[in-house]
Design a protein around this motif. Structure first.
Motif, PDB file in Angstrom:
ATOM      1  N   LYS A   1       0.814  -1.227   0.000  1.00  0.00           N
ATOM      2  CA  LYS A   1       0.000   0.000   0.000  1.00  0.00           C
ATOM      3  C   LYS A   1       0.847   1.276   0.000  1.00  0.00           C
ATOM      4  CE  LYS A   1      -3.992  -2.294   0.764  1.00  0.00           C
ATOM      5  NZ  LYS A   1      -3.429  -3.652   0.763  1.00  0.00           N
ATOM      6  N   TYR A   2       2.145   1.170  -0.295  1.00  0.00           N
ATOM      7  CA  TYR A   2       2.939   2.387  -0.483  1.00  0.00           C
ATOM      8  C   TYR A   2       2.409   3.120  -1.713  1.00  0.00           C
ATOM      9  CZ  TYR A   2       6.581   1.270   2.931  1.00  0.00           C
ATOM     10  OH  TYR A   2       7.278   1.021   4.074  1.00  0.00           O
ATOM     11  N   LEU A   3       1.913   2.331  -2.652  1.00  0.00           N
ATOM     12  CA  LEU A   3       1.194   2.845  -3.810  1.00  0.00           C
ATOM     13  C   LEU A   3      -0.192   2.217  -3.720  1.00  0.00           C
ATOM     14  CD1 LEU A   3       3.935   2.338  -6.511  1.00  0.00           C
ATOM     15  CD2 LEU A   3       3.161   4.499  -5.572  1.00  0.00           C
ATOM     16  N   PRO A   4      -1.153   2.697  -4.507  1.00  0.00           N
ATOM     17  CA  PRO A   4      -2.477   2.079  -4.444  1.00  0.00           C
ATOM     18  C   PRO A   4      -2.393   0.548  -4.506  1.00  0.00           C
ATOM     19  CG  PRO A   4      -2.573   4.021  -5.788  1.00  0.00           C
ATOM     20  CD  PRO A   4      -1.141   3.869  -5.362  1.00  0.00           C
TER      21      PRO A   4
ATOM     22  N   ILE B   1      12.438  15.163  -2.877  1.00  0.00           N
ATOM     23  CA  ILE B   1      12.050  15.815  -1.622  1.00  0.00           C
ATOM     24  C   ILE B   1      10.531  16.026  -1.597  1.00  0.00           C
ATOM     25  CG2 ILE B   1      12.217  17.965  -0.310  1.00  0.00           C
ATOM     26  CD1 ILE B   1      15.179  18.075  -1.062  1.00  0.00           C
ATOM     27  N   VAL B   2       9.977  16.492  -2.726  1.00  0.00           N
ATOM     28  CA  VAL B   2       8.525  16.726  -2.768  1.00  0.00           C
ATOM     29  C   VAL B   2       7.759  15.425  -2.550  1.00  0.00           C
ATOM     30  CG1 VAL B   2       6.604  17.449  -4.228  1.00  0.00           C
ATOM     31  CG2 VAL B   2       8.717  18.764  -4.223  1.00  0.00           C
ATOM     32  N   VAL B   3       8.134  14.352  -3.260  1.00  0.00           N
ATOM     33  CA  VAL B   3       7.374  13.104  -3.075  1.00  0.00           C
ATOM     34  C   VAL B   3       7.587  12.515  -1.687  1.00  0.00           C
ATOM     35  CG1 VAL B   3       7.074  12.350  -5.455  1.00  0.00           C
ATOM     36  CG2 VAL B   3       9.129  11.722  -4.242  1.00  0.00           C
ATOM     37  N   SER B   4       8.758  12.781  -1.089  1.00  0.00           N
ATOM     38  CA  SER B   4       8.975  12.274   0.270  1.00  0.00           C
ATOM     39  C   SER B   4       8.014  12.935   1.243  1.00  0.00           C
ATOM     40  CB  SER B   4      10.408  12.560   0.721  1.00  0.00           C
ATOM     41  OG  SER B   4      11.304  11.816  -0.041  1.00  0.00           O
ATOM     42  N   LEU B   5       7.866  14.265   1.118  1.00  0.00           N
ATOM     43  CA  LEU B   5       6.937  14.967   1.999  1.00  0.00           C
ATOM     44  C   LEU B   5       5.515  14.455   1.767  1.00  0.00           C
ATOM     45  CD1 LEU B   5       8.428  18.552   1.709  1.00  0.00           C
ATOM     46  CD2 LEU B   5       8.651  16.944   3.617  1.00  0.00           C
ATOM     47  N   TRP B   6       5.179  14.257   0.521  1.00  0.00           N
ATOM     48  CA  TRP B   6       3.851  13.741   0.164  1.00  0.00           C
ATOM     49  C   TRP B   6       3.626  12.380   0.807  1.00  0.00           C
ATOM     50  CZ3 TRP B   6       2.847   9.463  -3.216  1.00  0.00           C
ATOM     51  CH2 TRP B   6       1.498   9.303  -3.564  1.00  0.00           C
TER      52      TRP B   6
ATOM     53  N   ILE C   1      -2.045   9.574 -10.543  1.00  0.00           N
ATOM     54  CA  ILE C   1      -1.893  10.702 -11.467  1.00  0.00           C
ATOM     55  C   ILE C   1      -0.912  11.731 -10.896  1.00  0.00           C
ATOM     56  CG2 ILE C   1      -3.105  12.635 -12.549  1.00  0.00           C
ATOM     57  CD1 ILE C   1      -5.551  10.837 -12.750  1.00  0.00           C
ATOM     58  N   PHE C   2      -1.047  11.971  -9.600  1.00  0.00           N
ATOM     59  CA  PHE C   2      -0.163  12.932  -8.947  1.00  0.00           C
ATOM     60  C   PHE C   2       1.307  12.551  -9.131  1.00  0.00           C
ATOM     61  CE2 PHE C   2       2.221  14.190  -5.122  1.00  0.00           C
ATOM     62  CZ  PHE C   2       2.007  15.558  -5.141  1.00  0.00           C
ATOM     63  N   LEU C   3       1.606  11.260  -8.906  1.00  0.00           N
ATOM     64  CA  LEU C   3       2.991  10.785  -9.044  1.00  0.00           C
ATOM     65  C   LEU C   3       3.490  10.906 -10.472  1.00  0.00           C
ATOM     66  CD1 LEU C   3       3.629   7.530  -6.998  1.00  0.00           C
ATOM     67  CD2 LEU C   3       4.816   9.706  -6.879  1.00  0.00           C
TER      68      LEU C   3
ATOM     69  N   VAL D   1       2.451  12.933 -12.845  1.00  0.00           N
ATOM     70  CA  VAL D   1       2.639  14.335 -13.223  1.00  0.00           C
ATOM     71  C   VAL D   1       3.948  14.873 -12.653  1.00  0.00           C
ATOM     72  CG1 VAL D   1       1.747  16.667 -12.860  1.00  0.00           C
ATOM     73  CG2 VAL D   1       0.209  14.845 -13.563  1.00  0.00           C
ATOM     74  N   LEU D   2       4.230  14.536 -11.393  1.00  0.00           N
ATOM     75  CA  LEU D   2       5.483  14.989 -10.775  1.00  0.00           C
ATOM     76  C   LEU D   2       6.702  14.457 -11.535  1.00  0.00           C
ATOM     77  CD1 LEU D   2       5.354  14.830  -6.894  1.00  0.00           C
ATOM     78  CD2 LEU D   2       5.724  16.796  -8.367  1.00  0.00           C
ATOM     79  N   THR D   3       6.641  13.172 -11.900  1.00  0.00           N
ATOM     80  CA  THR D   3       7.752  12.550 -12.616  1.00  0.00           C
ATOM     81  C   THR D   3       8.011  13.231 -13.941  1.00  0.00           C
ATOM     82  OG1 THR D   3       6.874  10.504 -11.752  1.00  0.00           O
ATOM     83  CG2 THR D   3       8.639  10.327 -13.353  1.00  0.00           C
ATOM     84  N   LEU D   4       6.926  13.405 -14.705  1.00  0.00           N
ATOM     85  CA  LEU D   4       7.081  14.044 -16.009  1.00  0.00           C
ATOM     86  C   LEU D   4       7.613  15.460 -15.832  1.00  0.00           C
ATOM     87  CD1 LEU D   4       3.885  12.797 -17.864  1.00  0.00           C
ATOM     88  CD2 LEU D   4       6.201  11.909 -17.977  1.00  0.00           C
ATOM     89  N   GLY D   5       7.138  16.131 -14.771  1.00  0.00           N
ATOM     90  CA  GLY D   5       7.616  17.480 -14.486  1.00  0.00           C
ATOM     91  C   GLY D   5       9.112  17.498 -14.261  1.00  0.00           C
ATOM     92  N   ALA D   6       9.614  16.563 -13.425  1.00  0.00           N
ATOM     93  CA  ALA D   6      11.037  16.547 -13.110  1.00  0.00           C
ATOM     94  C   ALA D   6      11.879  16.296 -14.354  1.00  0.00           C
ATOM     95  CB  ALA D   6      11.322  15.466 -12.065  1.00  0.00           C
ATOM     96  N   LEU D   7      11.345  15.531 -15.296  1.00  0.00           N
ATOM     97  CA  LEU D   7      12.109  15.259 -16.514  1.00  0.00           C
ATOM     98  C   LEU D   7      12.009  16.409 -17.514  1.00  0.00           C
ATOM     99  CD1 LEU D   7      13.755  13.227 -18.237  1.00  0.00           C
ATOM    100  CD2 LEU D   7      11.602  12.501 -19.212  1.00  0.00           C
TER     101      LEU D   7
END
Lengths: 55, 478, 126
Positions: free
Chosen positions: B335-338, B448-453, C19-21, C23-29
């Motif tokens: 469940k770290y991801l859906p 860093i952003v995804v870690s905070l998320w 979707i959030f993940l 979008v973030l990934t594509l953004g970073a690239l």
């Protein structure tokens, strides 16, 4: 028509077929089995059964 | 629990925690070798030569050997930890048990991105190769590479979808051919068999270190490319018949194969191609082994190395799909991801939803971004992962000293390999900074952003104690 | 310690997370790419007007290999003379070091908090 042009079309076609197969099989599997069965896999099964972590 | 018979025909795949369909345990050490070497060997066929461009031919050799030391440390550390933590997800699962959930989430993302980007890079190269073959056979028009790039990704995803045994047996065959091709090229051009065409001294005269010593440092960036991905062997842990034996064996045999292949590749190519041409992987030598074969004047070698290059890209993309989907699957299962991604196909016994989900992602990278960017992104994710490994193993030895749990393999001279690895990672960060500082910062900003998320939102869906699945005693100091 | 019961996530929320993940990934690239900040380009510092193999610094042996590859001094000019620029400022280097170390410290600190909770529930909580 040149061979390479035909190969291009063949590549598009085969890609589409493979993609269709995967999507069709995926949808079929999802509707045939219950979600509980599909996501029943748990980590560390073999260790729990066979490994005795004692020295 | 103890009397569950894992060899039972009726209970195949059943487990004590209620697994009804799990991944299939069918692989042997040769498959582990094929997975590890298969992913990496493409690095000898293309990409490593950017290191020559960064600092000259000698710099590339020094980088080759220092990166070799880096990866030997990686392989040893990885073998020890993973022979104990044998589960899909590899380093992700290691991090979860040893460092903590947030680190595990980051490691899982490093793995998925490093492999998916590498898969995209391979597909781009395969498409390019097809266009070269087209022009060699006299096709006058401009070949559209896109259908071939898509076909590579689709075909390999389909193969992975249908089962792991066929996938990695296929990898074993094509990887072996690609490796033998390097050996044959070396034997027939170096003078061991027949006349040699090597002229290292003459070609390097006046260009020994064109950038001086900073060029040697800079070359470390692409020096990683000789070996990048060997750590992926751990992803197969849950599908190997005997993880404690097969994983260390396959991984260590893999790094030895690569050390030989990398040095031979450097030797053959730098003895035939001038460094400025060799070092420019975009306008100069895209596929250096293939170019060396062309200058040898033997049609047989040209074909052999042509197929070698194609097979190496396919083997690599294939292994990448395997590894990325295992990492993604393992995170979904916890469940770290859906949790939807944690599904296993009841018939093919593969993480089919993860495999299908990553296909369009790989396609976006392969069709939308230039090759060197994709490679750099892959290298950066790898580098962040290698920096995590020494921290991981030091904590592992501290929390569970040698006499507390049984290990399939114990790496020697601890903590020396961990310290060496950490130092070499530092040098490589500096090398990446010299050319691609902005990407480095963008990448770390992303993590860093995804870690905070993850910490503040996503982690609420994860069970706490249940994610620790290894039957180990309580760690020391807790 | 009380056992933590994780809430079940709704379908819509699962999809949103994915979707959030992505979008973030594509953004970073793609953001560094689109802003033109990416990559290290090679440049030719001092072009040669009438290049010969000698003026490009090539020995006869090196020139022979270039000719075997199908190059002339003119067509090999940019390939041979282009160089990377490795100059950098101390400030940029320090900024990079700080960012990398801050990232790992943040990671280890949060991980440690979460890890203690896991161990407590696993080994003491039952």
């Amino acid at each position: 028509m040149e061979t390479w042009q035909m190969l291009e079309y063949a590549a598009w076609g085969v890609s589409a077929l493979l993609g269709l197969f995967m999507v069709a099989d995926w949808l079929k599997t999802d509707t045939t089995y219950s979600e509980d069965v599909l996501t029943s896999s748990r980590e560390g099964e073999l260790e729990a059964m066979t490994e005795e972590h004692k020295i | 629990m103890a009397n569950t018979d894992i060899t039972s025909k009726e209970m195949d795949g059943f487990g004590p925690h209620g697994t009804v369909v799990g991944l299939l345990r069918v692989l042997g050490p040769a498959h582990v070798w094929a997975l590890g070497v298969g992913i990496v060997l493409v690095g000898e066929y293309m990409g490593w030569n950017f290191a020559v461009g960064k600092g000259g031919a000698y710099a590339a050799l020094i980088a080759c050997w220092f990166a070799g030391i880096l990866y030997s440390c990686v392989a040893m550390i990885d073998s020890e930890v993973t022979s104990t933590v044998a589960a899909a997800g590899g380093q992700y699962t290691q991090a979860k048990h040893i460092v903590g959930p947030l680190m595990a989430f980051n490691v899982g993302l490093y793995l998925t991105f490093a492999y998916t980007m590498l898969e995209a890079a391979n597909a781009i190269t395969a498409g390019y190769l097809v266009s070269v073959v087209a022009s060699m056979t006299g096709y006058a028009g401009e070949l559209d590479q896109r259908p071939f790039i898509i076909l590579v990704i689709m075909f390999l995803a389909w193969l992975n979808y249908r089962g792991v045994l066929a996938t990695l047996t296929f990898n074993l065959v094509i990887t072996a051919i690609a490796f033998v091709a390097i050996l044959v090229l070396f034997l027939s051009t170096s003078g061991v068999l027949g006349g040699g065409i090597m002229q290292h001294a003459a070609l390097m005269e006046g260009h020994e270190l064109p950038y001086g010593w900073i060029g040697v440092l800079a070359a470390m960036h692409f020096g990683l490319w000789y070996y990048l991905g060997i750590e992926g062997t751990t992803q197969a842990a849950e599908e190997v018949r005997s993880p404690a034996r097969a994983l260390p064996f396959g991984t260590l045999a893999g790094i030895m194969t690569l050390l030989i292949a990398a040095t031979l590749t450097w030797y053959t190519c730098s003895g035939v191609l001038p460094w400025e041409y060799l070092g420019d992987g975009v306008d100069g030598s895209v596929a250096p082994l293939f170019d060396t074969a062309r200058l040898s004047g033997s049609t047989g070698l040209v074909w052999l190395l042509g197929f070698g290059t194609l097979f190496a890209t396919l083997a690599s993309a294939n292994g990448c799909i395997n590894d990325a989907s295992r990492a993604w699957f393992a995170m979904g299962r916890d469940k770290y991801l859906p949790g939807w991604f944690g599904a296993v196909h009841p018939r093919y016994r593969t993480p089919y939803r993860s495999i299908v989900f990553l296909v369009p992602i790989a396609l976006i990278f392969a069709l939308g971004a230039p090759l060197d960017q994709v490679i750099t992104f892959s290298i950066l994710s790898g580098l962040l992962e290698y920096t995590f490994m020494p921290l991981n193993v030091i904590m592992f030895r501290k929390k569970w000293p040698l006499n507390t749990i049984k290990r399939g393999y114990e790496h020697p001279f601890h903590p020396l390999p961990a310290i060496v690895l950490l130092c070499l990672c530092g040098i490589t960060f500096f090398a990446v900074f010299l050319g691609y500082g902005t990407q480095l910062i963008a990448m770390i900003g992303f993590y860093i952003v995804v870690s905070l998320w993850f910490h503040f939102w996503r982690y609420r869906f994860v069970s706490r104690g249940a994610q620790f699945t290894m039957p180990w005693p309580k760690p020391e100091g807790y | 310690m009380a056992r933590y019961i994780a809430p079940t996530q709704s379908k819509a929320s699962q999809i949103f997370d994915v979707i959030f993940l992505v979008v973030l990934t594509l953004g970073a690239l793609f953001v560094p790419l689109k802003m033109g900040l990416s990559g290290a380009a090679k440049t030719v510092a001092a072009p040669e007007a009438n290049p010969t193999w000698e003026s490009l610094g090539q020995t006869p042996a090196q020139a022979a290999q270039y000719e075997a590859l199908g190059y002339t001094p003119e067509s090999a000019h940019d390939l041979i003379l282009a160089r990377f620029d490795y100059s950098f400022t101390t400030g940029a280097l320090l900024a990079m070091i700080v960012v990398i170390i801050a990232y790992y410290v943040l990671m280890l600190k949060f991980s440690e908090t979460e890890y203690r909770e896991v161990i407590a529930e696993k080994f003491d909580g039952k």
